[in-house]
Motif scaffolding. Structure first.
Motif, mmCIF file in Angstrom:
data_model
loop_
_atom_site.group_PDB
_atom_site.id
_atom_site.type_symbol
_atom_site.label_atom_id
_atom_site.label_comp_id
_atom_site.label_asym_id
_atom_site.label_seq_id
_atom_site.Cartn_x
_atom_site.Cartn_y
_atom_site.Cartn_z
ATOM 1 N N ARG A 177 13.268 13.452 -2.848
ATOM 2 C CA ARG A 177 12.522 13.995 -1.702
ATOM 3 C C ARG A 177 13.444 14.506 -0.604
ATOM 4 O O ARG A 177 13.139 15.481 0.061
ATOM 5 C CB ARG A 177 11.604 12.893 -1.151
ATOM 6 N N PHE A 178 14.555 13.832 -0.396
ATOM 7 C CA PHE A 178 15.416 14.173 0.735
ATOM 8 C C PHE A 178 16.728 14.819 0.306
ATOM 9 O O PHE A 178 17.683 14.845 1.061
ATOM 10 C CB PHE A 178 15.676 12.929 1.581
ATOM 11 N N SER B 205 0.832 -1.205 0.000
ATOM 12 C CA SER B 205 0.000 0.000 0.000
ATOM 13 C C SER B 205 0.871 1.262 0.000
ATOM 14 O O SER B 205 0.529 2.247 -0.659
ATOM 15 C CB SER B 205 -0.964 0.005 1.179
ATOM 16 N N THR B 206 1.989 1.215 0.701
ATOM 17 C CA THR B 206 2.915 2.351 0.697
ATOM 18 C C THR B 206 3.461 2.571 -0.704
ATOM 19 O O THR B 206 3.508 3.710 -1.194
ATOM 20 C CB THR B 206 4.068 2.120 1.684
ATOM 21 N N TYR B 207 3.858 1.497 -1.357
ATOM 22 C CA TYR B 207 4.374 1.614 -2.717
ATOM 23 C C TYR B 207 3.317 2.204 -3.654
ATOM 24 O O TYR B 207 3.617 3.092 -4.457
ATOM 25 C CB TYR B 207 4.852 0.255 -3.238
ATOM 26 N N GLN B 208 2.081 1.737 -3.539
ATOM 27 C CA GLN B 208 1.010 2.250 -4.392
ATOM 28 C C GLN B 208 0.763 3.739 -4.151
ATOM 29 O O GLN B 208 0.517 4.490 -5.093
ATOM 30 C CB GLN B 208 -0.281 1.455 -4.173
ATOM 31 N N ARG B 209 0.866 4.165 -2.896
ATOM 32 C CA ARG B 209 0.699 5.593 -2.585
ATOM 33 C C ARG B 209 1.842 6.405 -3.191
ATOM 34 O O ARG B 209 1.634 7.482 -3.728
ATOM 35 C CB ARG B 209 0.615 5.815 -1.083
ATOM 36 N N LEU C 196 11.004 4.880 4.439
ATOM 37 C CA LEU C 196 11.154 4.616 3.010
ATOM 38 C C LEU C 196 12.355 3.709 2.741
ATOM 39 O O LEU C 196 12.320 2.892 1.818
ATOM 40 C CB LEU C 196 11.276 5.924 2.231
ATOM 41 N N ASP C 197 13.392 3.817 3.561
ATOM 42 C CA ASP C 197 14.532 2.900 3.447
ATOM 43 C C ASP C 197 14.095 1.470 3.764
ATOM 44 O O ASP C 197 14.557 0.512 3.129
ATOM 45 C CB ASP C 197 15.670 3.321 4.371
ATOM 46 N N LYS C 198 13.210 1.309 4.732
ATOM 47 C CA LYS C 198 12.688 -0.030 5.059
ATOM 48 C C LYS C 198 11.836 -0.581 3.924
ATOM 49 O O LYS C 198 11.896 -1.769 3.610
ATOM 50 C CB LYS C 198 11.874 0.015 6.353
ATOM 51 N N VAL C 199 11.053 0.279 3.303
ATOM 52 C CA VAL C 199 10.249 -0.138 2.157
ATOM 53 C C VAL C 199 11.175 -0.570 1.023
ATOM 54 O O VAL C 199 10.964 -1.611 0.392
ATOM 55 C CB VAL C 199 9.298 0.986 1.706
ATOM 56 N N ILE D 28 11.364 3.706 -5.877
ATOM 57 C CA ILE D 28 11.476 4.146 -4.479
ATOM 58 C C ILE D 28 12.788 4.881 -4.255
ATOM 59 O O ILE D 28 12.820 5.917 -3.588
ATOM 60 C CB ILE D 28 11.335 2.947 -3.524
ATOM 61 N N ARG D 29 13.866 4.383 -4.826
ATOM 62 C CA ARG D 29 15.163 5.030 -4.652
ATOM 63 C C ARG D 29 15.158 6.438 -5.252
ATOM 64 O O ARG D 29 15.707 7.376 -4.672
ATOM 65 C CB ARG D 29 16.275 4.201 -5.287
#
Length: 74
Positions: free
Chosen positions: A62-63, A13-17, A36-39, A55-56
């Motif tokens: 973002r950061f 769900s996090t990835y989809q968001r 996000l590192d855990k994801v 994600i990377r």
């Protein structure tokens, strides 16, 4: 077994968001870098590298506080 399914559901769900452009959870709290590192690690362990690339890139953009406009675009 149930705990593993809950983790799978959370990560998916996090990835989809993230793919949808939502960089915050259902409570409107922005995702932290450590989460996000855990994801990212979750998808790396499952060898789902296409998701890892996305994600990377999100984490990188973002950061990146050296470029002050990078976090304002989200």
């Amino acid at each position: 077994m149930i705990k593993l399914q809950l983790v799978d559901t959370l990560m998916e769900s996090t990835y989809q968001r993230l793919v949808s452009g939502l960089y915050f959870d259902a409570n409107l709290k922005p995702y932290r870098k450590d989460f996000l590192d855990k994801v990212l690690n979750y998808f790396q362990e499952r060898e789902r590298y296409e998701e890892c690339v996305i994600i990377r890139e999100i984490i990188k953009n973002r950061f990146n506080h050296e470029n002050e406009s990078s976090y304002r675009n989200f």
